[in-house]
Design a protein around this motif. Structure first.
Motif, short mmCIF file in Angstrom:
data_model
loop_
_atom_site.label_atom_id
_atom_site.label_comp_id
_atom_site.label_asym_id
_atom_site.label_seq_id
_atom_site.Cartn_x
_atom_site.Cartn_y
_atom_site.Cartn_z
N TYR A 1 0.82 -1.20 0.00
CA TYR A 1 0.00 0.00 0.00
C TYR A 1 0.86 1.26 0.00
O TYR A 1 0.53 2.25 -0.66
CB TYR A 1 -0.99 -0.01 1.16
CG TYR A 1 -1.96 -1.17 1.08
CD1 TYR A 1 -2.65 -1.43 -0.09
CD2 TYR A 1 -2.15 -2.02 2.15
CE1 TYR A 1 -3.52 -2.51 -0.20
CE2 TYR A 1 -3.02 -3.10 2.06
CZ TYR A 1 -3.70 -3.33 0.89
OH TYR A 1 -4.55 -4.40 0.79
N SER B 1 -15.17 -1.11 1.78
CA SER B 1 -14.24 -0.77 0.70
C SER B 1 -13.70 0.63 0.95
O SER B 1 -14.26 1.40 1.73
CB SER B 1 -14.93 -0.85 -0.66
OG SER B 1 -15.97 0.10 -0.73
N PHE B 2 -12.62 0.93 0.26
CA PHE B 2 -12.02 2.26 0.34
C PHE B 2 -12.16 2.93 -1.01
O PHE B 2 -11.87 2.33 -2.04
CB PHE B 2 -10.54 2.16 0.74
CG PHE B 2 -10.37 1.65 2.14
CD1 PHE B 2 -10.49 2.50 3.23
CD2 PHE B 2 -10.13 0.31 2.37
CE1 PHE B 2 -10.36 2.03 4.53
CE2 PHE B 2 -10.00 -0.18 3.66
CZ PHE B 2 -10.12 0.68 4.73
N GLN B 3 -12.62 4.18 -0.99
CA GLN B 3 -12.77 4.95 -2.22
C GLN B 3 -11.52 5.77 -2.45
O GLN B 3 -11.00 6.42 -1.54
CB GLN B 3 -13.96 5.90 -2.13
CG GLN B 3 -15.29 5.21 -2.16
CD GLN B 3 -16.44 6.20 -2.19
OE1 GLN B 3 -16.29 7.38 -1.89
NE2 GLN B 3 -17.61 5.72 -2.57
N ILE B 4 -11.05 5.73 -3.69
CA ILE B 4 -9.93 6.57 -4.12
C ILE B 4 -10.52 7.59 -5.08
O ILE B 4 -10.97 7.24 -6.17
CB ILE B 4 -8.85 5.74 -4.83
CG1 ILE B 4 -8.36 4.60 -3.96
CG2 ILE B 4 -7.69 6.65 -5.25
CD1 ILE B 4 -7.49 3.59 -4.69
N TYR C 1 -4.09 3.84 -10.42
CA TYR C 1 -4.51 3.05 -9.25
C TYR C 1 -5.10 1.71 -9.67
O TYR C 1 -4.86 0.69 -9.04
CB TYR C 1 -5.49 3.83 -8.38
CG TYR C 1 -4.82 4.95 -7.64
CD1 TYR C 1 -3.82 4.68 -6.71
CD2 TYR C 1 -5.16 6.27 -7.86
CE1 TYR C 1 -3.17 5.71 -6.03
CE2 TYR C 1 -4.52 7.30 -7.18
CZ TYR C 1 -3.53 7.01 -6.27
OH TYR C 1 -2.90 8.02 -5.61
N ASP D 1 -7.83 -5.97 -4.36
CA ASP D 1 -6.40 -6.09 -4.56
C ASP D 1 -5.96 -7.52 -4.26
O ASP D 1 -6.79 -8.39 -3.95
CB ASP D 1 -5.63 -5.06 -3.72
CG ASP D 1 -5.75 -5.25 -2.22
OD1 ASP D 1 -5.88 -6.40 -1.74
OD2 ASP D 1 -5.69 -4.24 -1.50
N TRP E 1 -15.15 -0.88 -9.05
CA TRP E 1 -14.75 -1.62 -7.85
C TRP E 1 -13.69 -2.65 -8.23
O TRP E 1 -13.70 -3.20 -9.33
CB TRP E 1 -15.93 -2.37 -7.25
CG TRP E 1 -16.93 -1.49 -6.57
CD1 TRP E 1 -17.64 -0.48 -7.12
CD2 TRP E 1 -17.35 -1.58 -5.21
NE1 TRP E 1 -18.48 0.07 -6.19
CE2 TRP E 1 -18.33 -0.59 -5.00
CE3 TRP E 1 -17.00 -2.40 -4.15
CZ2 TRP E 1 -18.95 -0.39 -3.78
CZ3 TRP E 1 -17.64 -2.21 -2.93
CH2 TRP E 1 -18.59 -1.20 -2.75
N TRP F 1 -11.64 -1.92 -3.15
CA TRP F 1 -11.40 -0.50 -3.44
C TRP F 1 -12.40 -0.04 -4.49
O TRP F 1 -12.80 -0.81 -5.34
CB TRP F 1 -9.99 -0.31 -4.00
CG TRP F 1 -8.90 -0.69 -3.05
CD1 TRP F 1 -8.38 -1.94 -2.87
CD2 TRP F 1 -8.20 0.16 -2.16
NE1 TRP F 1 -7.39 -1.91 -1.92
CE2 TRP F 1 -7.26 -0.62 -1.47
CE3 TRP F 1 -8.28 1.53 -1.89
CZ2 TRP F 1 -6.40 -0.08 -0.53
CZ3 TRP F 1 -7.42 2.06 -0.94
CH2 TRP F 1 -6.49 1.25 -0.26
#
Length: 160
Positions: free
Chosen positions: A23, A77-80, A91, A110, A107, A116
């Motif tokens: 990461y 989840s993580f938003q970028i 990304y 990883d 979506w 993500w």
């Protein structure tokens, strides 16, 4: 790392150190914090990495080597938030590499199974437009995609 705010704890099965390093390599604005080790209270694991603190984009994380009991799923989840297509592609490519999985509508998972959302800010503006017809066209286009294509969604939004 300071104790203010929230810290997200990510549970791994022996991969905490590798995941933190991964990461930190994906995000430019990252730094590693403390590394903690199992002690003699866990004689089978004494000396092995227990936790790795790290921060990316101002968000604090702890990677925990907790064992095989728990796995990540899409419920979290993580938003970028991405400024443009180049950032989306950057990304998307890094996070799907080496065993990551593409998912629908921006979506992905990883290689560790963490979810993500790679979100172009412009797309969020289009699908949230008060003009319902424009928003619907943009959303419909987005539903056909895995990695989001800002230009294609913009064309749909514009009715082209």
């Amino acid at each position: 790392m300071p104790a203010q705010g929230f810290t997200t704890c990510l549970w791994f099965d022996g991969q905490a150190e590798q995941a933190a390093d991964f990461y930190l390599s994906v995000f430019k604005d990252g730094k590693q914090g403390r590394v903690g080790y199992y002690n003699e209270a866990n004689p089978d694991q004494a000396g092995q990495v227990l936790v790795v603190e790290f921060e990316i984009n101002g968000q604090k994380f702890v990677a925990l080597n907790g064992g095989p009991q728990f796995k990540f799923n899409e419920a979290v989840s993580f938003q970028i938030h991405c400024a443009d297509q180049d950032e989306v592609d950057h990304y998307w490519g890094l996070l799907t590499a080496d065993g990551g999985e593409e998912g629908p509508c921006g979506w992905l998972k990883d290689k560790y199974g963490l979810s993500w959302q790679v979100v172009p800010t412009e797309v969020m503006d289009m699908i949230g437009d008060p003009d319902g017809a424009k928003a619907t066209r943009a959303t419909s286009a987005m539903y056909t995609m895995k990695r989001l294509d800002v230009a294609a969604i913009r064309k749909a939004y514009d009715g082209e």
